[in-house]
Design an enzyme around this catalytic site. Structure first.
Site, PDB file in Angstrom:
ATOM      1  N   GLU A 255      44.562  50.435  68.660  1.00  0.00           N
ATOM      2  CA  GLU A 255      44.084  51.335  69.722  1.00  0.00           C
ATOM      3  C   GLU A 255      43.188  52.446  69.199  1.00  0.00           C
ATOM      4  O   GLU A 255      43.029  53.486  69.833  1.00  0.00           O
ATOM      5  CB  GLU A 255      45.293  51.868  70.501  1.00  0.00           C
ATOM      6  CG  GLU A 255      45.919  50.701  71.270  1.00  0.00           C
ATOM      7  CD  GLU A 255      47.099  51.058  72.139  1.00  0.00           C
ATOM      8  OE1 GLU A 255      47.851  51.962  71.768  1.00  0.00           O
ATOM      9  OE2 GLU A 255      47.254  50.397  73.192  1.00  0.00           O
TER      10      GLU A 255
ATOM     11  N   CYS B 247      63.626  36.434  76.906  1.00  0.00           N
ATOM     12  CA  CYS B 247      63.904  35.875  75.581  1.00  0.00           C
ATOM     13  C   CYS B 247      64.768  34.623  75.765  1.00  0.00           C
ATOM     14  O   CYS B 247      65.604  34.578  76.662  1.00  0.00           O
ATOM     15  CB  CYS B 247      64.624  36.947  74.766  1.00  0.00           C
ATOM     16  SG  CYS B 247      65.295  36.375  73.201  1.00  0.00           S
TER      17      CYS B 247
ATOM     18  N   GLU C  80      50.664  57.242  82.490  1.00  0.00           N
ATOM     19  CA  GLU C  80      49.493  56.943  81.657  1.00  0.00           C
ATOM     20  C   GLU C  80      48.307  56.631  82.545  1.00  0.00           C
ATOM     21  O   GLU C  80      48.440  55.982  83.588  1.00  0.00           O
ATOM     22  CB  GLU C  80      49.726  55.708  80.780  1.00  0.00           C
ATOM     23  CG  GLU C  80      50.733  55.853  79.684  1.00  0.00           C
ATOM     24  CD  GLU C  80      50.883  54.558  78.890  1.00  0.00           C
ATOM     25  OE1 GLU C  80      49.943  53.724  78.881  1.00  0.00           O
ATOM     26  OE2 GLU C  80      51.951  54.357  78.302  1.00  0.00           O
TER      27      GLU C  80
ATOM     28  N   CYS D 273      66.634  33.154  73.228  1.00  0.00           N
ATOM     29  CA  CYS D 273      67.511  32.966  72.064  1.00  0.00           C
ATOM     30  C   CYS D 273      68.901  32.525  72.518  1.00  0.00           C
ATOM     31  O   CYS D 273      69.235  32.612  73.704  1.00  0.00           O
ATOM     32  CB  CYS D 273      67.580  34.261  71.257  1.00  0.00           C
ATOM     33  SG  CYS D 273      68.630  35.516  72.019  1.00  0.00           S
TER      34      CYS D 273
ATOM     35  N   ASN E  60      59.284  51.669  76.482  1.00  0.00           N
ATOM     36  CA  ASN E  60      57.902  51.688  76.955  1.00  0.00           C
ATOM     37  C   ASN E  60      57.574  50.368  77.641  1.00  0.00           C
ATOM     38  O   ASN E  60      57.823  49.296  77.088  1.00  0.00           O
ATOM     39  CB  ASN E  60      56.919  51.889  75.801  1.00  0.00           C
ATOM     40  CG  ASN E  60      55.520  52.191  76.304  1.00  0.00           C
ATOM     41  OD1 ASN E  60      55.296  53.228  76.936  1.00  0.00           O
ATOM     42  ND2 ASN E  60      54.592  51.278  76.082  1.00  0.00           N
ATOM     43  N   GLU E  61      57.077  50.451  78.842  1.00  0.00           N
ATOM     44  CA  GLU E  61      56.620  49.273  79.591  1.00  0.00           C
ATOM     45  C   GLU E  61      57.520  48.061  79.337  1.00  0.00           C
ATOM     46  O   GLU E  61      57.073  47.032  78.812  1.00  0.00           O
ATOM     47  CB  GLU E  61      55.161  48.966  79.250  1.00  0.00           C
ATOM     48  CG  GLU E  61      54.230  50.046  79.749  1.00  0.00           C
ATOM     49  CD  GLU E  61      52.747  49.672  79.672  1.00  0.00           C
ATOM     50  OE1 GLU E  61      52.390  48.759  78.912  1.00  0.00           O
ATOM     51  OE2 GLU E  61      51.947  50.310  80.388  1.00  0.00           O
TER      52      GLU E  61
ATOM     53  N   TRP F 105      40.949  47.297  76.023  1.00  0.00           N
ATOM     54  CA  TRP F 105      41.530  45.956  76.053  1.00  0.00           C
ATOM     55  C   TRP F 105      41.023  45.105  77.213  1.00  0.00           C
ATOM     56  O   TRP F 105      41.518  44.013  77.443  1.00  0.00           O
ATOM     57  CB  TRP F 105      43.057  46.053  76.079  1.00  0.00           C
ATOM     58  CG  TRP F 105      43.608  47.082  77.012  1.00  0.00           C
ATOM     59  CD1 TRP F 105      43.976  48.360  76.671  1.00  0.00           C
ATOM     60  CD2 TRP F 105      43.858  46.954  78.417  1.00  0.00           C
ATOM     61  NE1 TRP F 105      44.443  49.038  77.777  1.00  0.00           N
ATOM     62  CE2 TRP F 105      44.382  48.206  78.869  1.00  0.00           C
ATOM     63  CE3 TRP F 105      43.695  45.932  79.353  1.00  0.00           C
ATOM     64  CZ2 TRP F 105      44.736  48.429  80.183  1.00  0.00           C
ATOM     65  CZ3 TRP F 105      44.051  46.164  80.672  1.00  0.00           C
ATOM     66  CH2 TRP F 105      44.566  47.403  81.062  1.00  0.00           C
TER      67      TRP F 105
ATOM     68  N   HIS G 180      40.631  53.187  71.799  1.00  0.00           N
ATOM     69  CA  HIS G 180      41.042  53.421  73.191  1.00  0.00           C
ATOM     70  C   HIS G 180      40.705  54.864  73.554  1.00  0.00           C
ATOM     71  O   HIS G 180      40.909  55.781  72.757  1.00  0.00           O
ATOM     72  CB  HIS G 180      42.549  53.180  73.317  1.00  0.00           C
ATOM     73  CG  HIS G 180      43.028  53.158  74.735  1.00  0.00           C
ATOM     74  ND1 HIS G 180      43.070  54.291  75.528  1.00  0.00           N
ATOM     75  CD2 HIS G 180      43.464  52.144  75.521  1.00  0.00           C
ATOM     76  CE1 HIS G 180      43.518  53.962  76.732  1.00  0.00           C
ATOM     77  NE2 HIS G 180      43.767  52.663  76.751  1.00  0.00           N
TER      78      HIS G 180
HETATM   79  C1  GAL Z   1      49.840  50.904  77.956  1.00  0.00           C
HETATM   80  C2  GAL Z   1      50.851  51.230  76.870  1.00  0.00           C
HETATM   81  C3  GAL Z   1      50.296  52.270  75.906  1.00  0.00           C
HETATM   82  C4  GAL Z   1      48.899  51.918  75.490  1.00  0.00           C
HETATM   83  C5  GAL Z   1      48.038  51.762  76.724  1.00  0.00           C
HETATM   84  C6  GAL Z   1      46.598  51.430  76.425  1.00  0.00           C
HETATM   85  O1  GAL Z   1      50.116  49.690  78.562  1.00  0.00           O
HETATM   86  O2  GAL Z   1      52.042  51.712  77.422  1.00  0.00           O
HETATM   87  O3  GAL Z   1      51.159  52.379  74.789  1.00  0.00           O
HETATM   88  O4  GAL Z   1      48.932  50.736  74.764  1.00  0.00           O
HETATM   89  O5  GAL Z   1      48.557  50.717  77.508  1.00  0.00           O
HETATM   90  O6  GAL Z   1      45.859  51.324  77.603  1.00  0.00           O
END
Ligand code: GAL
Length: 670
Positions: A356, A158, A308, A160, A152-153, A316, A359
């Site tokens: 969330e 890193c 999405e 390390c 995901n995204e 957020w 959201h």
């Molecule tokens: C995206 C993320 C989702 C959710 C969403 C909320 O960036 O992939 O899991 O967090 O934002 O807007």
């Protein structure tokens, strides 16, 4: 192009997290009913499910997922199945700390949050492969499952020890010898020469912060680590069923990785779109998101998926506004107009707790299917069904291409000149795009890789192409010589691909093409006055101005003020069979509109509609249909010469009519 042969339809649905509701089978049953009512046909499942799928190391529990997928399938709902690598379970972090990311101050994160694992860790890569293989063996042939959603995204870097070692290995492959690396990074500056590979560490907080070339390479390396991580996931699932395609969801304005490069590692691009509507100028916002969609389409030069978006509000942003009536359909249709094969949401149902819980979602905590949001979502589902004839149809081949290049972006941001930390590459590119978008002209984005082919375009635009590779300079030259129209702006052709300045004048390799040499770069304060005088009008200039030295170009516009007042600011030059424009300064939108208006007329660029439209009403073509979109925030009177059918409503459209605030129509000739 059909990426989901098991279900060749526009997809409508969203992230579905039934693992948050396993103790509420009634809710799961109700969800399928509600999905049907909302004309949802597909959901993304399992994105953050690792802790439910493997509650203890080596102990797998797929039964709940079997039931969820079977129940969805019985209800006619398809599934995009995720690999859960975006967040790992606590037991893994506890037992194998190497899976946890280290920041640039050499602190290792503890368990928590998400998207913060080490992409190099052999343990994490092995665990991910094992999980992905198990998922694929169980579900890759399930009739409901139509695509993989990898992680995901993907994001971040890193620091390390494992990543440091991989970084040195990557550099050895790239440069072969330390001498070459020292030259590329100009390390004689401040006594930074390396004499042993083991001295080379990743740049960042506690270490090297002044070697631009190193930073640029670090970003390329970070892209590479992410790409190989993602491709290992793809290999794992496609070893079981090579026909099930893989996507990874990308983000807007995402700076960390080179998306053109990353996209090579997936079968189809998808992305997450969260515009801040109703928070200022919606036309500007729409121009920005139209560009994001066109970028997503451009990474692989094929349709993409909107993975999405929010059906109502996010939680957020500093101010989380609801989408005003009409905006949900309008913004969803915008995605389709630019090449999306789906409208998907985060999220289907609001969870009860954690970050969330508030959201926006299709189904709120009240669990109802008669809310405003639910009705908005249903209207999108119905529209997508009505637009199914467009499913296999793509946008008309673009005649215009804007060059957008990640190494260039990094190089601009690391270069300490002009407007420090405020060079605004993305926003400046968006202004060029906007002039064409408002005219209804299709635009592609390309970067400066060797595979980029410019030959089919009439117009190629290079906004702030600061880093100009030798091979790409030759390509631009050949494009112009063969009859193309090139527009290059200030701050172009200054450094090579290592970030070191070209010697002998800028824009490198293009001085004779443009008939202009760029000399000094001036940065101006917001309170300074400067302008472009063009055809008797003066357009405001902000931020950056370059002072040109003429080498045969014709002056079209001049600077209005200061010691370079009266000197050329916009020029045109014939080169071979083509012509090359040079724009020396950052000119306000109206100035760009005037410049592109003239070029569009001269080149007779194809537009979505011939008719003149009110300000803020935008026409975008896809598959021969015209998406007419009103972002102006006001009711608008539109007059069309032709007669059309609105594919969404089936109604006839012709003559003069009113478009409501946030109105949208999809016009097919009829
Ligand atoms: C995206 C993320 C989702 C959710 C969403 C909320 O960036 O992939 O899991 O967090 O934002 O807007």
């Amino acid at each position: 192009m059909n990426f989901t042969p098991r279900f060749p339809n526009f997809l409508h649905g969203g992230d579905y997290n039934p693992d948050q509701w396993l103790d509420r089978p009634d809710i799961l049953d109700r969800d399928v009913e509600l999905m049907q009512a909302a004309h949802v046909n597909c959901v993304s499942v399992g994105i953050f499910s690792w802790a439910r799928l493997e509650p203890e190391e080596g102990v797998y529990d797929f039964e709940w997922l079997d039931q969820v997928i079977d129940r969805l399938w019985k209800g006619g709902i398809h599934v995009i199945l995720a690999t859960p690598s975006g967040a790992r379970p606590a037991w893994m972090a506890q037992k194998y700390p190497e899976v946890l990311r280290v920041n640039d101050h050499y602190q290792r994160y503890h368990f928590g949050a998400r998207h913060n694992h080490c992409l190099t860790s052999p343990v994490y890569r092995r665990k991910v492969r094992e999980m992905d293989t198990k998922l694929a063996e169980r579900y890759a042939h399930h009739p409901a499952v139509i695509m993989w959603h990898l992680s995901n995204e993907l994001s971040g870097s890193c620091w390390c020890p494992l990543c440091q070692e991989a970084w040195r290995g990557w550099l050895k492959d790239k440069y072969g010898t330390l001498d070459k690396l020292n030259d590329a990074w100009w390390t004689s500056f401040w006594a930074h020469r390396y004499t042993d590979w083991s001295q080379v560490e990743a740049p960042g907080g506690l270490g090297e912060t002044s070697t631009n070339g190193m930073y640029i390479d670090w970003r390329r390396f970070s892209t590479h680590q992410c790409k190989t991580f993602m491709m290992a996931e793809r290999d794992a699932v496609q070893a079981v069923n090579p026909d099930l395609l893989c996507t990874a969801n990308l983000m807007e304005r995402f700076w960390d990785y080179d998306y053109f490069d990353l996209a090579e590692g997936m079968d189809v691009v998808s992305w997450d779109s969260y515009p801040e509507w109703h928070s200022g100028d919606d036309v500007a916002r729409a121009a920005e998101f139209a560009m994001n969609h066109d970028m997503m389409r451009s990474y692989k030069d094929q349709p993409f998926f909107l993975m999405e978006s929010t059906p109502s509000q996010v939680n957020w942003k500093p101010v989380n506004k609801l989408k005003r009536p009409g905006m949900h359909l309008l913004s969803s249709m915008q995605a389709l107009a630019h090449g999306s094969q789906s409208v998907m949401y985060f999220q289907w149902r609001k969870g009860r707790g954690a970050a969330e819980q508030f959201h926006g979602a299709v189904v709120d905590h009240d669990g109802r299917g008669d809310t405003r949001v639910f009705r908005d979502v249903t209207s999108v589902g119905k529209a997508l069904e009505a637009l199914q004839p467009l499913y296999g149809l793509e946008k008309r081949k673009a005649e215009v291409c804007i060059i957008y290049d990640w190494s260039n972006w990094w190089a601009i941001d690391y270069a300490q000149t002009g407007q420090k930390d405020n060079m605004k590459y993305f926003d400046s590119v968006n202004m060029h795009y906007r002039s064409l978008w408002e005219r209804g002209v299709n635009v592609d984005f390309r970067d400066t890789r060797d595979c980029t082919d410019l030959s089919g375009y009439k117009l190629v635009i290079c906004p702030m192409l600061f880093m100009l590779r030798e091979s790409f300079a030759r390509k631009l030259r050949a494009f112009t010589e063969n009859g193309g129209t090139l527009l290059v702006t200030y701050f172009s052709g200054v450094v090579d691909e290592t970030g070191n300045a070209w010697l002998g004048g800028a824009p490198y390799g293009l001085i004779d093409v443009l008939g202009v040499r760029a000399t000094e770069l001036d940065a101006i304060h917001p309170h300074d006055r400067q302008g472009l005088v063009l055809d008797g009008k003066t357009y405001k200039i902000t931020e950056l101005c370059e002072i040109p030295e003429m080498h045969g170009a014709q002056t079209l516009g001049t600077y209005a003020e200061d010691f370079y007042g009266g000197m050329a600011c916009l020029t045109k030059h014939t080169f071979g069979k083509g012509q090359a424009y040079y724009l020396a300064a950052k000119v306000e939108q109206a100035g760009l509109d005037a410049i592109y208006g003239a070029i569009a007329d001269e080149l007779a660029l194809t537009t979505a509609l011939q008719d003149a439209l009110p300000c803020g009403v935008i026409a975008t073509e896809r598959g021969g249909a015209v998406f007419l979109q009103n972002y102006s925030g006001a009711v608008q009177q539109v007059t069309l010469v032709g007669s059309y059918i609105d594919m969404i409503t089936g109604e006839k459209v012709s003559g003069t009519f009113e478009m409501p605030v946030n109105g949208v129509m999809v016009l097919a000739e009829g």
